[in-house]
Structures are given as structure tokens and as C-alpha cells.
Design a protein around this motif. Structure first.
Motif, PDB file in Angstrom:
ATOM      1  N   SER A   5      -7.367  -5.470   7.711  1.00 11.92           N
ATOM      2  CA  SER A   5      -7.304  -4.446   6.682  1.00 11.92           C
ATOM      3  C   SER A   5      -7.295  -3.048   7.291  1.00 11.92           C
ATOM      4  O   SER A   5      -6.620  -2.143   6.796  1.00 11.92           O
ATOM      5  N   LYS A   6      -8.008  -2.881   8.381  1.00 10.25           N
ATOM      6  CA  LYS A   6      -8.010  -1.602   9.096  1.00 10.25           C
ATOM      7  C   LYS A   6      -6.589  -1.265   9.567  1.00 10.25           C
ATOM      8  O   LYS A   6      -6.126  -0.126   9.442  1.00 10.25           O
ATOM      9  N   GLN A   7      -5.875  -2.262  10.082  1.00  2.87           N
ATOM     10  CA  GLN A   7      -4.506  -2.045  10.540  1.00  2.87           C
ATOM     11  C   GLN A   7      -3.566  -1.707   9.384  1.00  2.87           C
ATOM     12  O   GLN A   7      -2.658  -0.893   9.536  1.00  2.87           O
ATOM     13  N   VAL A   8      -3.800  -2.336   8.226  1.00  5.82           N
ATOM     14  CA  VAL A   8      -2.993  -2.000   7.044  1.00  5.82           C
ATOM     15  C   VAL A   8      -3.150  -0.521   6.725  1.00  5.82           C
ATOM     16  O   VAL A   8      -2.164   0.199   6.531  1.00  5.82           O
ATOM     17  N   ALA A   9      -4.394  -0.039   6.663  1.00 10.47           N
ATOM     18  CA  ALA A   9      -4.645   1.364   6.324  1.00 10.47           C
ATOM     19  C   ALA A   9      -3.971   2.298   7.327  1.00 10.47           C
ATOM     20  O   ALA A   9      -3.299   3.262   6.937  1.00 10.47           O
ATOM     21  N   ARG A  69      -5.518  12.679  -3.611  1.00 11.30           N
ATOM     22  CA  ARG A  69      -6.190  11.928  -2.548  1.00 11.30           C
ATOM     23  C   ARG A  69      -6.344  10.469  -2.964  1.00 11.30           C
ATOM     24  O   ARG A  69      -6.737  10.179  -4.090  1.00 11.30           O
ATOM     25  N   ILE A  70      -6.047   9.561  -2.032  1.00 12.48           N
ATOM     26  CA  ILE A  70      -6.275   8.139  -2.266  1.00 12.48           C
ATOM     27  C   ILE A  70      -7.069   7.601  -1.083  1.00 12.48           C
ATOM     28  O   ILE A  70      -6.779   7.929   0.069  1.00 12.48           O
ATOM     29  N   GLU A  71      -8.069   6.781  -1.385  1.00  7.94           N
ATOM     30  CA  GLU A  71      -8.926   6.181  -0.365  1.00  7.94           C
ATOM     31  C   GLU A  71      -8.692   4.683  -0.272  1.00  7.94           C
ATOM     32  O   GLU A  71      -8.349   4.042  -1.257  1.00  7.94           O
ATOM     33  N   ILE A  72      -8.939   4.149   0.913  1.00 12.47           N
ATOM     34  CA  ILE A  72      -9.065   2.703   1.116  1.00 12.47           C
ATOM     35  C   ILE A  72     -10.417   2.514   1.786  1.00 12.47           C
ATOM     36  O   ILE A  72     -10.664   3.060   2.861  1.00 12.47           O
ATOM     37  N   VAL A 108       0.844  -1.202   0.000  1.00 14.04           N
ATOM     38  CA  VAL A 108       0.000   0.000   0.000  1.00 14.04           C
ATOM     39  C   VAL A 108       0.877   1.249   0.000  1.00 14.04           C
ATOM     40  O   VAL A 108       0.629   2.197  -0.756  1.00 14.04           O
ATOM     41  N   LYS A 109       1.909   1.269   0.818  1.00 13.16           N
ATOM     42  CA  LYS A 109       2.804   2.432   0.858  1.00 13.16           C
ATOM     43  C   LYS A 109       3.489   2.654  -0.492  1.00 13.16           C
ATOM     44  O   LYS A 109       3.609   3.796  -0.957  1.00 13.16           O
ATOM     45  N   LEU A 110       3.943   1.578  -1.109  1.00 11.30           N
ATOM     46  CA  LEU A 110       4.641   1.669  -2.390  1.00 11.30           C
ATOM     47  C   LEU A 110       3.709   2.183  -3.489  1.00 11.30           C
ATOM     48  O   LEU A 110       4.079   3.072  -4.270  1.00 11.30           O
ATOM     49  N   LEU A 111       2.492   1.667  -3.542  1.00 13.21           N
ATOM     50  CA  LEU A 111       1.544   2.100  -4.567  1.00 13.21           C
ATOM     51  C   LEU A 111       1.039   3.518  -4.284  1.00 13.21           C
ATOM     52  O   LEU A 111       0.812   4.301  -5.211  1.00 13.21           O
ATOM     53  N   THR A 112       0.891   3.878  -3.024  1.00 11.39           N
ATOM     54  CA  THR A 112       0.504   5.247  -2.672  1.00 11.39           C
ATOM     55  C   THR A 112       1.585   6.226  -3.128  1.00 11.39           C
ATOM     56  O   THR A 112       1.286   7.270  -3.721  1.00 11.39           O
ATOM     57  N   ALA A 152      -0.201   2.285   7.071  1.00  5.93           N
ATOM     58  CA  ALA A 152       0.247   2.916   5.822  1.00  5.93           C
ATOM     59  C   ALA A 152       0.044   4.430   5.856  1.00  5.93           C
ATOM     60  O   ALA A 152       0.325   5.115   4.873  1.00  5.93           O
ATOM     61  N   GLY A 153      -0.428   4.950   6.989  1.00  2.00           N
ATOM     62  CA  GLY A 153      -0.556   6.393   7.148  1.00  2.00           C
ATOM     63  C   GLY A 153      -1.882   6.984   6.711  1.00  2.00           C
ATOM     64  O   GLY A 153      -2.019   8.192   6.571  1.00  2.00           O
TER      65      GLY A 153
END
Length: 186
Positions: A147-151, A135-138, A120-124, A154-155
Motif C-alpha cells: 500500500s505504501k508503494q501504491v501511494a 487535499r487528499i490523504e491516504i 488511486v490516480k483516477l479517483l484523485t 500515485a504521486g
């Protein structure tokens, strides 16, 4: 789109020759992924899903048009690359919005090891630096703690809720939205 690389982690388009790996990973993870996977409402369910080759051709068309960038998540081990998931920067809109959303899945055998967050960080970073998105959303189901923890890791910041937002696992499901904004885009 070639690939995005961070140490042993590689994000790159899925190719025709990846079919055996993709089929194997999807098969092993069918039960693990099904509660979180997008489904089609009855209105769309009459038309068949594309074949693997049709899917790859559609993904490539979307990448070329810069509407959606779907990439396999690969781990490099020695001389081999192992497919462990997929990540998409989709719904890309330029103009006044300059935004997109990220979706992903990971092979259960590689979950909770930081690969999804790193992806996620790399693609962001790519979306912000190369596409100059604002702006990018998840968007994720509130009960999907992993998935909540991933978001969060990833900031991304929780923005709010969306009632009956996406058709997931056979019904319209509520989602929560995490957002990250690019401070460099004014």
C-alpha cells in the motif's frame, strides 16, 4: 455518479446485482485482506453489520450526499466486467478544508499489476478536477509495504504518522499519512 474509465479499468458504484461477484471476491480474499481491514471497537460491535443490500443502499446515500464515493474496481475483459476490488474517496469535506481520504482493497489475484495505483490516480483526478478538493490523504499501516508503494507511485508524499489512528484487525493501529495537494485550488 456514473463511472470513471481508463482503458480496461472501470471505477463505478457497486449495485445490488453485483452481490454474487462481491461475495465471491470477498470470500476468496478473506485471509489476504483481514490484516488491513477496518474493524469496529467493542463499543460499536453490538449493532450488526448491514447486509450486502443495506451496504449498497448506504453507499448510494453517501454518494448522493457527496460525503463518500465508494466504487468497485472492475476490469473489462471482452464483454464482461470482473470485480477486482473497491476504492473509496471518503470523509469528503468542503469549505475551508476541501479534503478527503482514499482507502482501497484489491483481490490478491490482481495485486502487483498496477490496478490499485491506476485506480488511486483516477479517483484523485476526479476529486481534484470535479470536486475541486485541495487535499487528499491516504492513511495506511506502516508495515503495509504494498500500500505504501501504491501511494508513492500515485504521486502522494509522506506527511507523517498518526498513533492509534484506526481500528484495524481488532485493535487501534498506528498509521502513516501520505498526502497529495491540488495546485489548482487556491
Amino acid at each position: 455518479m456514473k463511472k470513471l474509465v481508463e482503458n480496461e479499468l472501470i471505477l463505478k458504484p457497486i449495485r445490488f446485482r453485483d452481490k454474487a461477484q462481491w461475495d465471491a471476491v470477498r470470500s476468496v480474499n478473506r485471509d489476504w485482506l483481514s490484516p488491513w481491514e477496518a474493524t469496529r471497537p467493542n463499543i460499536d460491535s453490538k449493532s450488526p453489520l448491514p447486509s450486502y443490500y443495506g451496504m449498497v443502499m448506504q453507499l448510494n446515500r453517501e454518494i448522493r450526499a457527496v460525503r463518500s464515493i465508494a466504487l468497485g474496481i472492475w476490469l473489462k475483459e471482452n464483454r464482461n466486467e470482473i470485480l477486482i476490488g473497491q476504492i473509496t474517496l471518503g470523509g469528503i469535506i468542503f469549505g475551508a478544508m476541501r479534503g478527503a481520504h482514499i482507502g482501497y482493497w484489491i483481490d490478491q489475484r490482481f495485486a502487483n499489476q498496477g490496478y490499485t495505483t491506476r485506480s488511486v490516480k483516477l479517483l484523485t483526478k476526479f476529486g481534484f478536477d470535479s470536486l475541486k478538493l485541495h487535499r487528499i490523504e491516504i492513511n495506511l499501516r506502516p508495515e503495509n509495504e504494498a500500500s505504501k508503494q501504491v501511494a508513492i507511485k500515485a504521486g502522494y508524499e509522506l506527511e507523517g504518522a498518526r498513533k492509534n489512528y484506526l481500528h484495524i484487525a481488532g485493535d487501534w493501529r498506528n498509521h502513516i499519512t501520505f498526502v497529495k495537494e491540488n495546485p489548482a485550488v487556491k
